[in-house]
Scaffold this active site. Structure first.
Site, PDB file in Angstrom:
ATOM      1  N   SER A   1       0.845  -1.186   0.000  1.00  0.00           N
ATOM      2  CA  SER A   1       0.000   0.000   0.000  1.00  0.00           C
ATOM      3  C   SER A   1       0.884   1.241   0.000  1.00  0.00           C
ATOM      4  O   SER A   1       2.086   1.171   0.220  1.00  0.00           O
ATOM      5  CB  SER A   1      -0.926  -0.025   1.214  1.00  0.00           C
ATOM      6  N   CYS A   2       0.255   2.337  -0.228  1.00  0.00           N
ATOM      7  CA  CYS A   2       0.890   3.644  -0.298  1.00  0.00           C
ATOM      8  C   CYS A   2       1.825   3.859   0.906  1.00  0.00           C
ATOM      9  O   CYS A   2       1.429   3.558   2.003  1.00  0.00           O
ATOM     10  CB  CYS A   2      -0.232   4.675  -0.279  1.00  0.00           C
ATOM     11  N   PRO A   3       3.034   4.338   0.764  1.00  0.00           N
ATOM     12  CA  PRO A   3       3.693   4.827  -0.443  1.00  0.00           C
ATOM     13  C   PRO A   3       4.632   3.793  -1.071  1.00  0.00           C
ATOM     14  O   PRO A   3       5.384   4.144  -1.968  1.00  0.00           O
ATOM     15  CB  PRO A   3       4.546   5.970   0.112  1.00  0.00           C
TER      16      PRO A   3
END
Lengths: 443, 85
Positions: B23-25
């Site tokens: 998931s982000c980042p």
């Protein structure tokens, strides 16, 4: 016509919303929920759920009902909104991260729980809504968040060079889009049904949860659809230089602060409920309802007095300017922001960003929530026993910092000016950095 | 975000990055690192599941000067294609 409807559905449910628009909607809903009852936050819900886990383990007394605690209902509404948005927009699937990300999730949750105890809230209640509530402690957390996020970014760069175990092998469990649309519609129906159920309750407190549930769902929906993430606003200027979200958060905070000032200034100024009660008290001063001969009249007078008292209590509870100001303007806010920012970098989401990512099926963030909740529940209990944040609504004797409602020091005009200047400075700096790249932390 | 850009079929890929489940980042940071391992003009393929990458990767390409060739949906994940500048 069919194409127009399809375009409408696409813009409402499928396309990623523009960051600026999302920020404005978030500010608007944040003002509305405050006008309805209370500002929203993420950690209130997460802590309540953590307390339930600790209760289940036999370590805590029974916490408040998660369907009645307003904090928890905010969290439930928020999750529901994000889930509905993720289903209708085809973003939902169970995303299982590689093993190392699970480990990071646990560390993240613990750091975020501790950080939000020091700061008196997560990025929402401790920063976004705190500045919105014209509370000085919002600014100390804001400062701490910047430091924590930059350090967290440096850590992640280090990790990418040095950690090789468990960094690949993530899985995704997806479902047919048609099924997601059906489930999304069912979830929406359940949400509305829940709101009607609350509204039908005889208890005022419980009945008010209807609006809390729906407005929170609106927040969750908007933030998922716009992928509006506050940690990204703090991180991106230092990572890629992109300042879209930072600008959007700055604008959103400014709108929120103006909206809250309107609400908070208006109540003591006009204070209609308080004026009514004072007039009533004068009128019935000489009158004892017990001595009125006419029973119907006596009942009516008594009811009017009760109603005025309820109205005053409600007005004071909802919009008392000192509400939601915490005794953390000082080292508590900075340290809390720092730990929280660091944790949010491990997690890949802040308090609110974690919840909407839970709603789109990111299992890493599912793992963050219980650890966040447990560590925050434990810290909050410890802090209470030590009177870390002082006593009473104004946190007398807080060891974490000052309790300062900014208009008490600067007036409403001065406070708004301060928020405008701070947000303008942030906006200008990140914008300048986007071109100059001076603040980017290199890999 | 504007409409999704679909990559042409049969691109010759120099390197593939598995960012599934991340998931982000992380997907973007890994992409940033991985692009350093290929030569100018070569194509990096990124396998991802984070809906945020649909915005992050093209945005980063525009900023860093790489050419974003588009994405292709696969079974339960998305393939993103970036041509190094």
């Amino acid at each position: 016509m069919k194409d127009t409807v399809r375009r409408f559905f696409k813009i409402l449910c499928q396309t990623e919303w523009n960051a600026t628009v999302s920020g404005i909607i978030v500010a608007l809903l944040s003002i509305l929920i405050m006008a309805w009852w209370r500002p929203w936050g993420a950690v209130g819900a997460i802590r309540n759920w953590g307390e339930w886990i600790l209760y289940g383990a036999g370590l805590f007394d029974k916490p408040s009902d998660f369907l009645i605690s307003s904090g928890s209902v905010i969290g439930i509404g928020f999750l529901a909104g994000a889930f509905i948005s993720a289903c209708l927009g085809n973003d939902f699937s169970f995303k299982f991260p590689p093993p190392w990300e699970w480990v990071k999730a646990i560390i993240a949750g613990i750091l975020m729980g501790i950080g939000s105890a020091f700061a008196g809230g997560c990025n929402v209640g401790g920063m976004y809504n705190a500045i919105g509530n014209l509370a000085a402690n919002g600014f100390t957390m804001w400062l701490g968040l910047i430091i924590g996020v930059v350090l967290g970014l440096k850590y992640i760069y280090w990790e990418m060079e040095h950690v090789t175990w468990g960094t690949t092998g993530g899985k995704n469990l997806d479902f047919p889009y048609g099924l997601k649309i059906v489930v999304g519609i069912i979830a929406f129906a359940v949400l509305v049904w829940g709101a009607y159920n609350y509204a039908g309750m005889s208890d005022n407190y419980a009945a008010s949860l209807s609006g809390i549930l729906l407005i929170s769902a609106g927040l969750g929906y908007t933030m998922q659809r716009g992928r509006w993430c506050m940690v990204q606003a703090f991180r991106e200027p230092h990572m890629t230089g992109d300042c879209t979200l930072a600008k959007s958060v700055a604008l959103s905070i400014l709108i929120l602060a103006v909206g809250c000032a309107v609400l908070k200034y208006a109540v003591p100024m006009r204070g209609s409920a308080i004026a009514v009660q004072a007039a009533l008290a004068d009128a019935v001063d000489e009158l004892d309802p017990d001595e009125i001969q006419d029973e119907d009249l006596a009942d009516a007078v008594e009811e009017v007095i009760d109603a005025s008292e309820t109205a005053v209590a409600a007005a004071e509870r909802v919009l008392d300017p000192v509400n939601y100001v915490r005794g953390t303007f000082g080292w508590g806010g900075v340290l809390g922001g720092f730990l929280f920012g660091l944790g949010a970098m491990f997690a890949g989401g802040c308090g609110s960003g974690t919840l909407w990512r839970v709603g789109e099926g990111q299992m890493k963030l599912w793992m963050v929530v219980p650890f966040f909740g447990i560590s925050n529940a434990l810290m909050t209990k410890l802090f209470k026993s030590m009177h870390m944040e002082g006593t009473g609504a104004t946190h007398v004797g807080s060891k974490l910092g000052m309790h300062l409602y900014l208009p008490d020091a600067l007036g409403y005009g001065g406070t708004i000016l301060l928020v405008v200047l701070a947000m303008a400075a942030w906006y200008i700096i990140v914008d300048w950095n986007e071109d100059s790249n001076k603040l980017i932390v290199e890999m | 975000m504007s409409d999704i850009k679909i990559a042409p079929e049969g691109l010759e890929v120099a390197r593939t990055l598995d960012a599934k489940g991340l998931s982000c980042p992380m997907p973007l940071l890994r992409t940033k690192k991985e692009i350093g391992k290929i030569n100018s003009g070569e194509i990096l393929e990124v396998l991802g599941t984070d809906p945020g990458s649909r915005n992050d990767i093209p945005g980063w390409c525009a900023r860093a000067g790489h050419e974003y060739l588009g994405e292709r949906e696969d079974e339960g994940f998305i393939r993103f294609y970036v041509k190094k500048k």
